[in-house]
Design a protein around this motif. Structure first.
Motif, short mmCIF file in Angstrom:
data_model
loop_
_atom_site.label_atom_id
_atom_site.label_comp_id
_atom_site.label_asym_id
_atom_site.label_seq_id
_atom_site.Cartn_x
_atom_site.Cartn_y
_atom_site.Cartn_z
N LEU A 15 -3.52 -2.72 3.57
CA LEU A 15 -3.05 -3.27 2.64
C LEU A 15 -1.68 -2.53 2.10
CD1 LEU A 15 -3.95 -5.52 0.54
CD2 LEU A 15 -5.06 -3.73 -0.55
N SER A 16 -0.70 -3.26 1.82
CA SER A 16 0.79 -2.60 1.10
C SER A 16 0.91 -2.80 -0.31
CB SER A 16 1.75 -3.02 1.86
OG SER A 16 1.77 -2.79 3.44
N LYS A 17 1.42 -2.17 -0.91
CA LYS A 17 1.60 -2.18 -2.38
C LYS A 17 3.22 -2.18 -2.63
CE LYS A 17 -0.43 0.09 -5.50
NZ LYS A 17 -1.09 0.92 -6.50
N GLU A 34 11.93 -4.91 -3.32
CA GLU A 34 11.32 -3.46 -3.50
C GLU A 34 12.13 -2.44 -4.18
OE1 GLU A 34 8.20 -1.03 -1.00
OE2 GLU A 34 9.80 -1.65 0.30
N VAL A 70 4.02 -5.40 -9.51
CA VAL A 70 3.32 -4.64 -8.58
C VAL A 70 2.27 -5.72 -7.75
CG1 VAL A 70 1.91 -2.88 -7.82
CG2 VAL A 70 3.27 -2.68 -9.86
N GLU A 72 -0.11 -6.33 -4.16
CA GLU A 72 -0.51 -5.90 -3.20
C GLU A 72 -0.79 -7.11 -1.99
OE1 GLU A 72 -4.09 -3.96 -4.24
OE2 GLU A 72 -2.93 -2.11 -4.79
N THR A 74 -0.89 -8.06 2.76
CA THR A 74 -0.44 -7.35 4.00
C THR A 74 1.03 -7.96 4.41
OG1 THR A 74 -1.55 -9.17 4.99
CG2 THR A 74 -2.86 -7.22 4.87
N LYS A 88 -0.95 -7.20 -9.40
CA LYS A 88 -1.53 -6.20 -9.96
C LYS A 88 -0.98 -5.77 -11.22
CE LYS A 88 -4.53 -5.38 -6.84
NZ LYS A 88 -5.89 -5.68 -6.96
#
Length: 96
Positions: A15-17, A34, A70, A72, A74, A88
């Motif tokens: 999992l990436s944020k 990003e 933000v 989250e 894959t 999030k």
């Protein structure tokens, strides 16, 4: 009893944020840039409830300027797609 999962190999990916400025492009796709890297990720498929919730919140916030989020999920690196996205945080603001 045998349980069958509908999950593919994407479920085992970490999992990436991603934190950055989010917008909806001319084709109706959500994209997040990003903050740290400037890499643009396309937000993957959302359920109807997720999409309408995101769209309503985005439309309210974008009237006052840029929108920061933000998210989250894959990351499929070859396509820069953020799959299984979960918002999030979404608020007015930018990276700077």
């Amino acid at each position: 009893m045998i349980a069958v999962s509908g999950c593919s190999t994407l479920c085992t990916m970490p999992l990436s944020k991603v934190m950055g400025e989010i917008k909806i492009d001319g084709n109706g796709y959500a994209q997040i840039t990003e903050c740290e890297t400037g890499v643009i990720y396309q937000i993957g498929s959302l359920t109807s409830n997720q999409y309408f919730g995101f769209q309503n919140e985005y439309e309210k916030l974008v009237k006052d300027g840029k929108v920061f989020a933000v998210v989250e999920g894959t990351i499929r690196s070859k396509n820069n797609v953020l799959d299984f996205p979960a918002f999030k945080k979404i608020k007015n603001g930018s990276c700077g």
